[in-house]
Design a protein around this motif. Structure first.
Motif, mmCIF file in Angstrom:
data_model
loop_
_atom_site.group_PDB
_atom_site.id
_atom_site.type_symbol
_atom_site.label_atom_id
_atom_site.label_comp_id
_atom_site.label_asym_id
_atom_site.label_seq_id
_atom_site.Cartn_x
_atom_site.Cartn_y
_atom_site.Cartn_z
ATOM 1 N N PHE A 4 16.155 31.262 -26.951
ATOM 2 C CA PHE A 4 16.831 30.618 -28.077
ATOM 3 C C PHE A 4 16.474 31.290 -29.401
ATOM 4 N N GLN A 5 15.285 31.850 -29.502
ATOM 5 C CA GLN A 5 14.940 32.611 -30.705
ATOM 6 C C GLN A 5 15.824 33.849 -30.828
ATOM 7 N N LYS B 220 12.424 19.131 -27.558
ATOM 8 C CA LYS B 220 12.011 19.648 -26.253
ATOM 9 C C LYS B 220 11.467 21.072 -26.323
ATOM 10 N N TYR B 221 11.371 21.609 -27.547
ATOM 11 C CA TYR B 221 11.059 23.037 -27.688
ATOM 12 C C TYR B 221 9.727 23.403 -27.035
ATOM 13 N N PHE B 222 8.666 22.682 -27.391
ATOM 14 C CA PHE B 222 7.338 23.039 -26.895
ATOM 15 C C PHE B 222 7.095 22.567 -25.462
ATOM 16 N N SER C 295 9.441 23.267 -23.226
ATOM 17 C CA SER C 295 10.238 24.221 -22.467
ATOM 18 C C SER C 295 9.388 25.403 -22.021
ATOM 19 N N ILE D 279 8.286 29.295 -21.747
ATOM 20 C CA ILE D 279 8.204 30.334 -22.785
ATOM 21 C C ILE D 279 9.476 31.172 -22.792
ATOM 22 N N THR E 80 12.485 30.263 -22.054
ATOM 23 C CA THR E 80 13.580 29.515 -22.690
ATOM 24 C C THR E 80 13.426 29.521 -24.198
ATOM 25 N N ARG E 81 12.209 29.316 -24.686
ATOM 26 C CA ARG E 81 11.973 29.330 -26.131
ATOM 27 C C ARG E 81 12.309 30.686 -26.719
ATOM 28 N N ARG E 82 11.883 31.734 -26.028
ATOM 29 C CA ARG E 82 12.152 33.088 -26.505
ATOM 30 C C ARG E 82 13.653 33.370 -26.493
ATOM 31 N N LEU F 119 16.913 20.305 -29.296
ATOM 32 C CA LEU F 119 16.110 21.474 -28.938
ATOM 33 C C LEU F 119 14.726 21.385 -29.564
ATOM 34 N N ARG F 120 14.647 20.892 -30.793
ATOM 35 C CA ARG F 120 13.353 20.757 -31.475
ATOM 36 C C ARG F 120 12.443 19.776 -30.729
#
Length: 307
Positions: free
Chosen positions: A241-242, A229-231, A233, A235, A237-239, A226-227
Motif C-alpha cells: 500500500f505504501q 488495520k495497518y499495523f 497487516s 509487512i 501488505t503494508r509495503r 486501512l489505518r
C-alpha cells in the motif's frame, strides 16, 4: 459491465471522434491507422481493453493478498472507476499504458522477495521506456523504481542503476533510429517537456467533476479502515500500500510532463486508486451501507456521463 458503463456513448455517439494512440516521435517508425475507427468502434475497443485490464488487475491484487478474499471485486471496481469521465471511455495513450502499469505493480510488489532483483529492475526500466513511447509522462514512473527499492530492499548501488539502464536501452535504439534517418535533432526535442514548470493554473469546470464525490468518500473510508488495520497487516501488505500510494502521487503529478493537458491523463491513477477502493469493499462489514455507496457511485457516474 464495461459496455454498460459506456451506455451514454452508445445512446448519443458523437459524429466524429479524434484521438491519439501514440506519441508523435514514435510515429516515425510505427504508424497505427486510427481514422478507420468509427466512434462506436472506438468506444467498444476501449471497453474490451478495460475488461482485459480489469481481469489482469484482479489477478494481481488477488495473488498479492491485497483484498480480504479472492474474487472478482477488484475487476468490478477497476471497470467502474475507469469510466468516471467521458474522455476515459475512448482509446487513449494512458489507457494503453495501464497494461504496462498493472505489469509494473506486479513486479514492484514482488521486488522484496525476488532472488534476481537486477533482472526485474532492468525489465521494469524497459517497460517504462516502452510506455514513454506511447505516452511521454509515463517516463516519470522511473521514480517508482527507486521508491520501491527504498521501501523493499537495503541499498545496493547496482540495483539502483538497473532501472535507468533498462530505460536507456530502449531510447538508445530509438536515438540510433533517429540518427539513421537524419532526425537526431528531433530526438533531443522528446525531452523538452521535462523542462516544463508545473502548471500554475488549471482551467477547470467543477461541474464536470461532481462524479468524484462518491469516489473521494470511499477513499476516505478506505483510508480510515486501512489505518485501523495497518499495523495488524503483514509487512508485505503494508509495503504494497505504501508503493501504491506513491504510484498514485507520481501518476497524478506526471501531468506536468505533458504540455497539452487532457483529463484522460488521470487514467494512470486508476490502477493504484482502485486497489484502495477494492480493499474497502472487501473489508467493509455493514453490507447495506457499502452496497448503497457502490450504487450511488454507479448512478452518479452514469448521470454525469449523460449530462
Amino acid at each position: 459491465m464495461a459496455f454498460l458503463m459506456r451506455l451514454a456513448f452508445y445512446i448519443n455517439p458523437p459524429s466524429q471522434l479524434n484521438f491519439e494512440f501514440i506519441e508523435p516521435y514514435t510515429k516515425l517508425f510505427l504508424s497505427i491507422p486510427t481514422t478507420q475507427l468509427s466512434p462506436i468502434a472506438n468506444v467498444s475497443v476501449a471497453a474490451v481493453l478495460v475488461f482485459i485490464q480489469a481481469l489482469l488487475f484482479n489477478r494481481v491484487i488477488n495473488n498479492h493478498g491485497l483484498v480480504a478474499k479472492p474474487g472478482y471485486l477488484g475487476a468490478l471496481v477497476y471497470i467502474v472507476t475507469s469510466s468516471l469521465f467521458l474522455p476515459f471511455l475512448i482509446i487513449s495513450p494512458p489507457l494503453v499504458c495501464n497494461f504496462l502499469l498493472i505489469w509494473l505493480i506486479d513486479k514492484f510488489l514482488k521486488l522484496g522477495k525476488s532472488n534476481q532483483p537486477h533482472r526485474m529492475l532492468y525489465d521494469s526500466g524497459m517497460i517504462i521506456a516502452i510506455g514513454a513511447l506511447i505516452y511521454f509522462p509515463f517516463s516519470v514512473m522511473l521514480l517508482l523504481i527507486w521508491l520501491s527499492l527504498i521501501m523493499s530492499r537495503p541499498f545496493n548501488w547496482r540495483e539502483w542503476i538497473m532501472g535507468p539502464l533498462g530505460f536507456l536501452t530502449i531510447f538508445f535504439f530509438l536515438a540510433v533510429f533517429y540518427y539513421w534517418n537524419d532526425n537526431i535533432n528531433q530526438f533531443y526535442k522528446i525531452w523538452t517537456p521535462l523542462a516544463n514548470g508545473f502548471p500554475a493554473v488549471f482551467i477547470i469546470n467543477y461541474s464536470d467533476y461532481f462524479s468524484l464525490i462518491p469516489v473521494i468518500l470511499i477513499l476516505v473510508l478506505a483510508s480510515i479502515q486501512l489505518r485501523e488495520k495497518y499495523f495488524k497487516s503483514f509487512i508485505h501488505t503494508r509495503r504494497a500500500f505504501q508503493i501504491l500510494f506513491f504510484m498514485f502521487i507520481v501518476a497524478f503529478l506526471s501531468v506536468y510532463a505533458k504540455p497539452n493537458f487532457r483529463i484522460y491523463h488521470f487514467l494512470l491513477c486508476i490502477p493504484s486508486g482502485s486497489v484502495l477502493l477494492a480493499y474497502y469493499f472487501s473489508n467493509a462489514r455493514i453490507k447495506w451501507f457499502y452496497e448503497s455507496i457502490f450504487l450511488v457511485l454507479f448512478l452518479t457516474i452514469q448521470y454525469f456521463l449523460f449530462v
